[in-house]
Design a protein around this motif. Structure first.
Motif, PDB file in Angstrom:
ATOM      1  N   SER A 147     -10.859  11.345  -8.863  1.00  8.99           N
ATOM      2  CA  SER A 147      -9.877  12.236  -9.450  1.00  8.99           C
ATOM      3  C   SER A 147      -9.860  12.096 -10.982  1.00  8.99           C
ATOM      4  CB  SER A 147      -8.532  11.874  -8.827  1.00  8.99           C
ATOM      5  OG  SER A 147      -7.498  12.546  -9.388  1.00  8.99           O
TER       6      SER A 147
ATOM      7  N   ILE B 119       0.866  -1.194   0.000  1.00 10.43           N
ATOM      8  CA  ILE B 119       0.000   0.000   0.000  1.00 10.43           C
ATOM      9  C   ILE B 119       0.896   1.235   0.000  1.00 10.43           C
ATOM     10  CG2 ILE B 119      -1.631   1.380   1.361  1.00 10.43           C
ATOM     11  CD1 ILE B 119      -2.958  -1.221   2.273  1.00 10.43           C
ATOM     12  N   ASP B 120       1.920   1.211   0.852  1.00  5.49           N
ATOM     13  CA  ASP B 120       2.875   2.323   0.864  1.00  5.49           C
ATOM     14  C   ASP B 120       3.507   2.532  -0.503  1.00  5.49           C
ATOM     15  OD1 ASP B 120       2.560   3.172   3.406  1.00  5.49           O
ATOM     16  OD2 ASP B 120       4.543   2.587   4.122  1.00  5.49           O
ATOM     17  N   ALA B 121       3.847   1.441  -1.161  1.00  3.28           N
ATOM     18  CA  ALA B 121       4.476   1.552  -2.478  1.00  3.28           C
ATOM     19  C   ALA B 121       3.484   2.057  -3.520  1.00  3.28           C
ATOM     20  CB  ALA B 121       5.056   0.202  -2.894  1.00  3.28           C
ATOM     21  N   GLY B 122       2.186   1.898  -3.236  1.00  5.82           N
ATOM     22  CA  GLY B 122       1.165   2.464  -4.128  1.00  5.82           C
ATOM     23  C   GLY B 122       0.753   1.552  -5.263  1.00  5.82           C
ATOM     24  N   VAL B 123       0.441   0.299  -4.943  1.00  3.28           N
ATOM     25  CA  VAL B 123       0.079  -0.645  -6.014  1.00  3.28           C
ATOM     26  C   VAL B 123      -1.052  -1.553  -5.529  1.00  3.28           C
ATOM     27  CG1 VAL B 123       1.757  -2.434  -5.307  1.00  3.28           C
ATOM     28  CG2 VAL B 123       1.086  -2.248  -7.723  1.00  3.28           C
ATOM     29  N   HIS B 124      -1.905  -1.966  -6.460  1.00  4.75           N
ATOM     30  CA  HIS B 124      -2.967  -2.914  -6.120  1.00  4.75           C
ATOM     31  C   HIS B 124      -2.363  -4.288  -5.834  1.00  4.75           C
ATOM     32  CE1 HIS B 124      -5.770   0.128  -7.196  1.00  4.75           C
ATOM     33  NE2 HIS B 124      -5.483   0.109  -8.479  1.00  4.75           N
ATOM     34  N   ILE B 125      -3.041  -5.039  -4.965  1.00  2.00           N
ATOM     35  CA  ILE B 125      -2.494  -6.318  -4.514  1.00  2.00           C
ATOM     36  C   ILE B 125      -3.535  -7.414  -4.694  1.00  2.00           C
ATOM     37  CG2 ILE B 125      -1.294  -7.467  -2.606  1.00  2.00           C
ATOM     38  CD1 ILE B 125      -1.238  -4.712  -1.157  1.00  2.00           C
TER      39      ILE B 125
ATOM     40  N   PHE C   5     -10.343  -0.899  -9.258  1.00  2.00           N
ATOM     41  CA  PHE C   5      -9.699   0.271  -9.839  1.00  2.00           C
ATOM     42  C   PHE C   5      -8.541  -0.240 -10.689  1.00  2.00           C
ATOM     43  CE2 PHE C   5     -11.746   1.817  -5.998  1.00  2.00           C
ATOM     44  CZ  PHE C   5     -12.412   2.937  -6.471  1.00  2.00           C
TER      45      PHE C   5
ATOM     46  N   ASP D 179     -11.443   6.467 -10.525  1.00  3.72           N
ATOM     47  CA  ASP D 179     -11.665   7.083  -9.221  1.00  3.72           C
ATOM     48  C   ASP D 179     -12.189   8.506  -9.418  1.00  3.72           C
ATOM     49  OD1 ASP D 179      -9.430   8.569  -9.882  1.00  3.72           O
ATOM     50  OD2 ASP D 179      -8.109   7.633  -8.425  1.00  3.72           O
TER      51      ASP D 179
ATOM     52  N   ALA E  15      -3.225   2.447 -10.000  1.00  5.53           N
ATOM     53  CA  ALA E  15      -3.425   3.076  -8.693  1.00  5.53           C
ATOM     54  C   ALA E  15      -3.193   4.582  -8.778  1.00  5.53           C
ATOM     55  CB  ALA E  15      -2.493   2.461  -7.663  1.00  5.53           C
ATOM     56  N   GLY E  16      -2.477   5.004  -9.805  1.00  2.52           N
ATOM     57  CA  GLY E  16      -2.151   6.432  -9.896  1.00  2.52           C
ATOM     58  C   GLY E  16      -1.142   6.868  -8.859  1.00  2.52           C
ATOM     59  N   ALA E  17      -0.502   5.903  -8.214  1.00  2.00           N
ATOM     60  CA  ALA E  17       0.335   6.236  -7.061  1.00  2.00           C
ATOM     61  C   ALA E  17       1.757   5.716  -7.209  1.00  2.00           C
ATOM     62  CB  ALA E  17      -0.289   5.660  -5.791  1.00  2.00           C
TER      63      ALA E  17
END
Lengths: 556, 556
Positions: free
Chosen positions: B542, B500-506, B525, B540, B528-530
């Motif tokens: 945004s 989650i910190d890295a910004g990816v779906h799991i 989604f 999302d 992740a845009g992250a």
């Protein structure tokens, strides 16, 4: 430890705010009158006493790692505050923020909402001290200072919390997903996690140190980010009182106080650019001059920092067709005078048909309109009861220099500016509104923001031409507000069409106790985000949704 | 003319989509099986006939101002399509778009929703032709081509419409605002207008010409923008069929067909950068390589264009603890083989503890895991009924070269790639999955995207190290997906926290007929845009709210 009890405690406040935001009805969580009946009979006296006690002293925060002190605030009413504040280096601020982020982002949105509203409720006990501090850093008159930095700013904060909450709450945070596949099915347990962008930096301005900072700070906080409020060196005390209170509340609740930090510098040794360029800072909210805003945009071009801006614009007005010119000019005179025109929403360029203004009593000539506006401003400014408090003081000598520059620009003077006595403050820096007559050929002057009590009346060939000039000005130079006085359906439609296209909010035919300068939390979006005056709007969905991502997790 | 009847007609579809989006439950407006029972007994045959009829011919649109022709598509199954399309210059496309924007933005959101869903419903009659066109431009097997470009893509379009509708509908479009002021009150009639950013450019990719383009196009359209779909020169026909159908529907409804335009170029004479840099283009959706995406970001740095990206990433998997290794490797083998690994969601780097994988039947050694994965891929690929259709063909010879480059990289080969016979298409370009063994020291290889049927198995010291390696890889190189097989609470939590910190779906522990490659409209989604793989997420808030602003109008 759970903070759900705080959510439950403030759930009604949150829901009322959400209802207002959805429906855009009038709503005020904190009443705007600085009245003893509402805030306690001794509240004003206590607030003044607290303000006075903070003078000539050292201000403390519950924030680790200060190195040295800063602070050289000067009351626009003519005396130094002599307050010193702890200084924090960028390294310290970021290290503090990073450690606070770890637990803050783990909390649920409900918990964050509960904690943040609790912070606001407790800080609201300081409204009067905040009001006097705002008066003596920005120059606002007391009533305005109380409202703008107290109830109105806190309502904007609550609006941001509620809007962020709505945006997160738009989607479920978990679901049992079952996909039918003929005689089989697939089952997945899905959860969705709010991942904040990280550390927010909110760069405050000198005139509205709280009102313009809270929206970005609280939109960041509710969506799981931590925030650093970089104060303007000339307006520290008001937000310092808030942040100290927030930090006390956080500590009292067992939350890391570095969730909300303050960063203070001196004009001679600025730290804003250093902070803004740190890669750990992921979102920035900026309110201030276009020149610094444009510079920020440029230095951040290659970064992935999300930058929300409210820069300067050239607000326009048009007086074309009116019912009662007196009522119109009363309204406009107040708008020009309020806080000596030092609002980002104050009209500057006022278009008037050269053939005059249609009224219910016939056409009134261009020159008479100018003359009557002068009279209306005189009547307000020279009213000893109303004038000084409405005008307040100039937040900086630079505004006075600007008035002098405009006064000697060679343009015809409709109303001269002069200093106005502020009772009890003989050294206050005060200028009444300067009104000049310009023509369309004075483009170099008209396309610049003249921040302060400076406005221009510009003759136009027709109402249509005036509307076109406004639209063109908004597209090229930006604006926070437009104000039009037109009556016929034709012009109302034309103005709507052209000015929506130009990307600016519009007020029509305001008279009585409602002014174009005002922007009401929960109902009026502040800033359209659609013209060169800035890309942000308090508080649309984009203002909150760009501050987080959603991470999906799927398990059988 | 009003289009509210179309809204009423499609209101149930829209509301069901909104319900699914809010709750994230399974929802499919268009069923995914390419079945005669659903789509009509002759639908497949008719679709194939329509596809064949379009070969060796000239394709027409209801779009003004073509100059010359373009088109040199080649079926990955080994024959040229020989279709010529009209070419449109950037000037023409923009002039068309500008004129269409005038009326499109005036429509209400309800009207736009009605018209857009009607466009989708009518175009969905061409699902089979679109499927065969997708097969013969991208190389996808037919079933996948049908689903990805038909129901799944159309569901993503409906999702964007519904999400945009939700975002606009979040706030009232008018209110009678009454502010009590003691004995008085102020009344204002406020209206709020959706102001689209303007003209959207959606830059399509060669592998998913519809699925990856529709979200940006329809998110733009519902929020009042017009769109220009720039097709990839090697995959024009599928979206051309859609856009011709949309334009026919628009004309039939009396709407300017240039609301949805197509832009087509040739590799030798590209127009994408020229279009992207036009100031009239205000939003851009890009799917494609990181190199072109990064270049786009760079050339747009100084513009105000809002750029939504899905670039490339390095998807990671980890096999640490499993119940049944057979079930796990069946699942993974299919994920690696599906469309020959040419999905932005296909795993590439597969981490396995060097001590082996814990299973319910004891530890299975690293080498045995590699060997078993090879067997599973063999079993799928060499299954004449399943293999060729799952693999499909390579969309471009560049993928084959990449496989050869990887095969001769010097890394140990776990499974060699070889061409696979595609029944009836002797000249199809087809490669079965190549699986290599890498070590953590092969960073230069592992931190690159090897788009195509290429994966690496990497031994790690522990499950913890594997999770850390995945998180670091996502942060540095981006990813669309991660897939983990772990059982103990400790590793599940650690992976969630780090990723989650890295910004990816799991995705955890997928077995059976659900694969990490899949992303379900209305629930998952996509993106992740992250992380560096892109800033956009289908869909999302945004993704939709950055495409418009809200303009407020106040009148007494």
């Amino acid at each position: 430890m759970s903070y759900l009890h705080l959510f439950e405690q403030h759930e009604t406040s949150l829901n009322k705010a959400i209802d207002a935001i959805r429906s855009r009805i009038f709503h005020a969580h904190w009443p705007e009158p600085p009245s003893g009946k509402i805030y306690g009979e001794t509240a004003q006296e206590d607030g003044l006493h607290a303000f006075k006690t903070s003078l000539n002293s050292t201000f403390e925060f519950l924030q680790n790692g200060s190195s040295g002190t800063v602070g050289s605030e000067q009351s626009p009413y003519g005396f130094p505050l002599n307050i010193t504040y702890p200084a924090y280096s960028a390294d310290v601020l970021i290290a503090n923020a990073q450690s606070a982020l770890i637990e803050w982002k783990q909390l649920s949105t409900k918990e964050r909402a509960g904690i943040l509203i609790e912070c606001l409720e407790r800080a609201s006990k300081h409204f009067f001290a905040i009001g006097f501090s705002t008066m003596h850093t920005t120059g606002q008159g007391f009533i305005m200072a109380f409202q703008a930095s107290g109830p109105h700013a806190f309502d904007r904060a609550l609006e941001s919390i509620a809007t962020g909450y709505m945006a997160i709450d738009a989607f479920a945070d978990s679901v049992q997903w079952t996909k039918p596949m003929g005689k089989m099915q697939v089952d997945l347990k899905k959860t969705f996690h709010i991942r904040p962008k990280g550390i927010n930096l909110t760069i405050g301005c000198s005139t509205f140190p709280i009102w313009n900072s809270f929206p970005g700070m609280f939109a960041s906080l509710i969506t799981g980010n931590v925030t650093i409020a970089k104060t303007h060196p000339s307006a520290i005390l008001p937000i310092a009182i808030c942040i100290r209170s927030f930090q006390e509340t956080l500590v009292d609740l067992g939350v890391n106080p570095h969730v909300i930090q303050i960063a203070i510098d001196e004009t001679s040794k600025p730290i804003t650019l250093e902070l803004a360029q740190r890669s750990e800072i992921t979102t920035i909210d900026y309110t201030g001059s276009s020149s610094f805003g444009n510079h920020l945009e440029q230095v951040l071009q290659r970064s992935h920092t999300e930058l929300f801006t409210e820069k300067a614009g050239v607000n326009c007005a048009l007086i074309g067709e009116v019912d009662s010119l007196d009522a119109v000019l009363d309204n406009l005179a107040f708008s020009l005078s309020l806080y000596s025109g030092q609002m980002c929403t104050t009209p500057q360029n006022i278009y008037v048909p050269k053939e005059g203004v249609k009224t219910s009593e016939g056409i009134i000539t261009f020159d008479d309109v100018c003359g009557k506006l002068k009279e209306k401003v005189d009547a307000l400014v020279f009213n000893e009861k109303m004038g000084p408090g409405t005008l307040g003081a100039l937040h900086s000598p630079a505004v006075q220099s600007r008035v002098e520059k405009a006064q000697s620009s060679g343009l015809d003077i409709i109303r001269e500016s002069a200093s106005v006595q502020q009772q009890g403050f003989d050294n206050a820096l005060s200028c009444s509104p300067l009104i000049l007559k310009a023509t369309s050929s004075d483009q170099a002057i008209l396309h610049e923001e003249w921040f302060g009590p400076i406005s221009f009346i510009i003759p136009v060939d027709s109402i249509q031409d005036g509307i076109s000039a406004m639209a063109e000005s908004v597209e090229k130079h930006g604006a926070l507000t437009t104000l039009l006085y037109v009556q016929s359906e034709e012009y109302l439609s034309l103005a709507e069409e052209k000015l929506i296209d130009a990307g600016v909010h519009i007020s029509f035919n305001l008279t009585g106790p409602i002014w174009v300068n005002q922007s009401a939390a929960f109902s009026d979006f502040h800033g359209a985000g659609a013209n060169p005056a800035g890309n942000a709007s308090f508080a649309d969905l984009s203002f909150v949704s760009k501050r987080f991502n959603v991470i999906g997790i799927r398990k059988p």
